[in-house]
Motif scaffolding. Structure first.
Motif, PDB file in Angstrom:
ATOM      1  N   GLU A 184       0.832  -1.197   0.000  1.00 23.36           N
ATOM      2  CA  GLU A 184       0.000   0.000   0.000  1.00 23.36           C
ATOM      3  C   GLU A 184       0.868   1.247   0.000  1.00 23.36           C
ATOM      4  N   GLU A 185       2.034   1.181   0.662  1.00 26.47           N
ATOM      5  CA  GLU A 185       2.930   2.337   0.716  1.00 26.47           C
ATOM      6  C   GLU A 185       3.421   2.724  -0.671  1.00 26.47           C
ATOM      7  N   VAL A 186       3.624   1.722  -1.536  1.00 29.06           N
ATOM      8  CA  VAL A 186       4.141   1.977  -2.875  1.00 29.06           C
ATOM      9  C   VAL A 186       3.012   2.302  -3.848  1.00 29.06           C
ATOM     10  N   VAL A 187       2.049   1.392  -4.004  1.00 30.64           N
ATOM     11  CA  VAL A 187       1.042   1.565  -5.048  1.00 30.64           C
ATOM     12  C   VAL A 187      -0.108   2.460  -4.613  1.00 30.64           C
ATOM     13  N   GLY A 188      -0.318   2.643  -3.315  1.00 24.10           N
ATOM     14  CA  GLY A 188      -1.310   3.599  -2.836  1.00 24.10           C
ATOM     15  C   GLY A 188      -2.720   3.341  -3.318  1.00 24.10           C
TER      16      GLY A 188
END
Length: 214
Positions: A184-188
């Motif tokens: 989630e931190e990367v692809v949001g």
């Protein structure tokens, strides 16, 4: 669809003039070429703005006219950003000049999609520049995170780390090569796909039977 790619792609003409090593055989260059050929095979028009810097460590000025390169699936246009080959300065200079070249190419090519390869400083800043005058969707391909680089205190590495959040905020979708960076931190919450591996399943099965390292 018209796809504009910003990546460190080294065309055959670039390698002939500047590279000094067979970069077409390296993994990164082979992967970029595979992505380009897949896009062409799907019927897309492709233009590339290259953020590549030659391998030689000297004061030569890297300039090359816009040119075409042919593949079995079709032809692309390639615009290499100018630079110098001094290692400490070449990467910093390309981070400034690649976005300018990307803006020129976007105005000429009028892309439907902007595709960034690995989102380091030249690619992230190119995306920000292109999207000042165009709202075309942006897809970010991620090989790895800036934090894995060994030379973290090199000026270019620091600039890459600073620009990384810009690349993430610009992206509307993601292409990933490693399931460990799907987070989630990367692809949001944006759409993402994982590229299939190219290693034979038999080799993977053989490797799984080896004793753990110690």
């Amino acid at each position: 669809m018209r796809i504009l790619i910003v990546s460190p792609f080294k065309s055959a003409e670039f390698n002939r003039r500047f590279s000094g090593q067979p970069d077409a055989a390296l993994g990164g260059q082979r992967k970029i070429e595979s992505l380009i050929r897949a896009m062409l095979a799907a019927g897309n028009e492709v233009a590339v703005v290259s953020s590549a810097v030659g391998a030689a460590n000297d004061w030569r000025i890297q300039t090359i006219p816009i040119h075409d390169q042919s593949f079995p699936e079709g032809r692309i246009s390639v615009r290499h950003a100018p630079a110098i080959h001094v290692k400490m300065l070449g990467g910093l200079l390309i981070s400034v000049l690649a976005p300018i070249q990307a803006l020129f190419e976007a105005r000429r090519f009028i892309p439907d999609l902007l595709f960034l390869y690995n989102g380091l400083a030249p690619e992230a800043l190119s995306a920000m520049t292109v999207r000042l005058g165009s709202r075309c969707p942006t897809v970010l391909e991620i090989d790895d995170l800036p934090s894995v680089r060994r030379s973290r205190w090199h000026p270019k590495s620091l600039l890459d780390a600073f620009c990384w959040p810009l690349a993430l905020r610009t992206a509307d979708g993601f292409v990933l090569v490693n399931s460990q960076i799907v987070s989630e931190e990367v692809v949001g919450g944006h759409p993402s796909i994982l590229l299939p591996g190219i290693v034979d399943e038999g080799l993977l099965a053989l490797a799984s039977k080896r004793r753990a390292t110690f």
